[in-house]
Motif scaffolding. Sequence first.
Motif, short mmCIF file in Angstrom:
data_model
loop_
_atom_site.label_atom_id
_atom_site.label_comp_id
_atom_site.label_asym_id
_atom_site.label_seq_id
_atom_site.Cartn_x
_atom_site.Cartn_y
_atom_site.Cartn_z
N LEU A 36 -23.04 6.25 -3.47
CA LEU A 36 -22.96 6.58 -2.08
C LEU A 36 -22.18 7.70 -1.51
N ALA A 37 -20.92 8.11 -2.24
CA ALA A 37 -20.15 9.12 -1.71
C ALA A 37 -20.91 10.37 -1.81
N ALA A 38 -21.87 10.60 -2.95
CA ALA A 38 -22.64 11.71 -2.96
C ALA A 38 -23.49 11.83 -1.70
N HIS A 39 -23.97 10.87 -1.19
CA HIS A 39 -24.73 11.10 0.11
C HIS A 39 -23.97 10.82 1.35
N SER A 40 -22.80 10.59 1.28
CA SER A 40 -22.00 10.40 2.57
C SER A 40 -20.50 10.71 2.25
N PRO A 41 -20.17 11.93 2.34
CA PRO A 41 -18.74 12.52 2.00
C PRO A 41 -17.71 11.49 2.75
N VAL A 42 -17.82 11.08 3.69
CA VAL A 42 -16.75 10.31 4.46
C VAL A 42 -16.37 8.85 3.69
N LEU A 43 -17.35 8.47 2.96
CA LEU A 43 -16.92 7.32 2.07
C LEU A 43 -16.17 7.50 0.86
N ASP A 44 -16.04 8.88 0.46
CA ASP A 44 -15.16 9.30 -0.71
C ASP A 44 -13.72 9.68 -0.19
N SER A 45 -13.16 9.04 0.85
CA SER A 45 -11.95 9.22 1.40
C SER A 45 -10.78 8.91 0.35
N PRO A 46 -9.71 9.55 0.25
CA PRO A 46 -8.74 9.37 -0.71
C PRO A 46 -7.78 8.29 -0.16
N ASN A 47 -8.06 8.02 1.00
CA ASN A 47 -7.06 6.95 1.88
C ASN A 47 -7.83 5.66 1.76
N GLU A 48 -9.06 5.56 1.07
CA GLU A 48 -9.61 4.11 0.91
C GLU A 48 -9.45 3.65 -0.48
N LYS A 49 -8.46 4.13 -1.14
CA LYS A 49 -8.36 3.63 -2.74
C LYS A 49 -7.88 2.35 -2.72
N GLU A 50 -7.07 1.95 -1.44
CA GLU A 50 -6.76 0.57 -1.52
C GLU A 50 -7.62 -0.49 -0.94
N GLY A 51 -8.81 -0.12 -0.99
CA GLY A 51 -9.83 -0.87 -0.41
C GLY A 51 -10.27 -1.97 -1.24
N LEU A 52 -9.73 -1.96 -2.37
CA LEU A 52 -10.06 -3.24 -3.11
C LEU A 52 -8.89 -4.07 -3.43
N THR A 53 -7.84 -4.18 -2.59
CA THR A 53 -6.77 -4.86 -2.66
C THR A 53 -7.01 -6.17 -1.68
N THR A 54 -6.47 -7.15 -2.52
CA THR A 54 -6.67 -8.64 -1.64
C THR A 54 -6.41 -8.41 -0.28
N ALA A 55 -5.14 -7.55 0.12
CA ALA A 55 -4.99 -7.55 1.76
C ALA A 55 -6.25 -6.85 2.45
N HIS A 56 -6.69 -5.79 1.87
CA HIS A 56 -7.93 -5.16 2.69
C HIS A 56 -9.08 -6.15 2.54
N LEU A 57 -9.26 -6.94 1.48
CA LEU A 57 -10.37 -7.62 1.33
C LEU A 57 -10.21 -8.64 2.64
N THR A 58 -9.04 -9.27 2.59
CA THR A 58 -8.69 -10.40 3.79
C THR A 58 -8.72 -9.70 5.04
N HIS A 59 -8.45 -8.59 5.25
CA HIS A 59 -8.45 -8.00 6.67
C HIS A 59 -10.19 -7.63 6.99
N SER A 60 -10.88 -7.52 5.93
CA SER A 60 -12.25 -7.19 6.32
C SER A 60 -12.98 -8.51 6.59
N LEU A 61 -12.53 -9.39 5.69
CA LEU A 61 -13.21 -10.67 6.19
C LEU A 61 -12.80 -11.32 7.46
N GLU A 62 -11.82 -11.33 7.84
CA GLU A 62 -11.16 -11.72 9.09
C GLU A 62 -11.72 -10.99 10.13
N LEU A 63 -11.83 -9.80 9.93
CA LEU A 63 -12.64 -8.87 11.02
C LEU A 63 -13.90 -9.08 11.07
N SER A 64 -14.53 -9.46 9.92
CA SER A 64 -15.87 -10.00 10.31
C SER A 64 -16.23 -11.35 10.87
N GLU A 65 -15.16 -12.01 10.75
CA GLU A 65 -15.17 -13.34 11.41
C GLU A 65 -15.22 -13.28 12.87
#
Length: 185
Positions: A36-65
């Motif tokens: 995906l990053a090859a098609h959308s450089p914005v997704l290859d952001s170094p700031n998103e490395k924490e995206g796989l943490t439990t806190a980030h997952l919880t934030h995403s799930l609750e935001l989706s709710e």
Amino acid sequence: WRVRRLVESGLLSRRCARPLTASPVYSLTEVAALMLAAHSPVLDSPNEKEGLTTAHLTHSLELSELHLSLARQGVHKSWESEVTIRARNELTNSGYVKDYDAVVTVCVAGRLVTFALEYERTPKKSKDYFRIRRLLEEEIAVPRFMYVALEPKLANFILECFAGTKAVLLVGLAEDFNRPFAEIR
């Protein structure tokens, strides 16, 4: 069957997210993220490395709710996600002053209302909120802002940090999204 094929091909991973949800949570694998990053450089952001943490997952799930709650109430008109906002901010001249969690439009009493949404599970430092306050006061692309906090003490802290702001700012609790949106004060 499509999701199963993506899991089997190694592009999605399936995780158990109990007690947050009984349903499995699917996420991109590193291989899929690179594709995906090859098609959308914005997704290859170094700031998103924490995206796989439990806190980030919880934030995403609750935001989706929160998003689903607006949809269930029938007031949801549009939801611009953080990824879309980040792409707009990085790739166009018509971005926002900040990468919001979402920019939302709802229909309340026959009127369309648009606001930038920030979902706060944990507090930032006061100086960070003061910096954000200055940014929000400069924003011209969105007319109002809503902070949704997980608990009352955090909501009060945010209110203190934004006291006297010129921005149109609402602070509410996540649990309030279970009530009709028009009743949230």
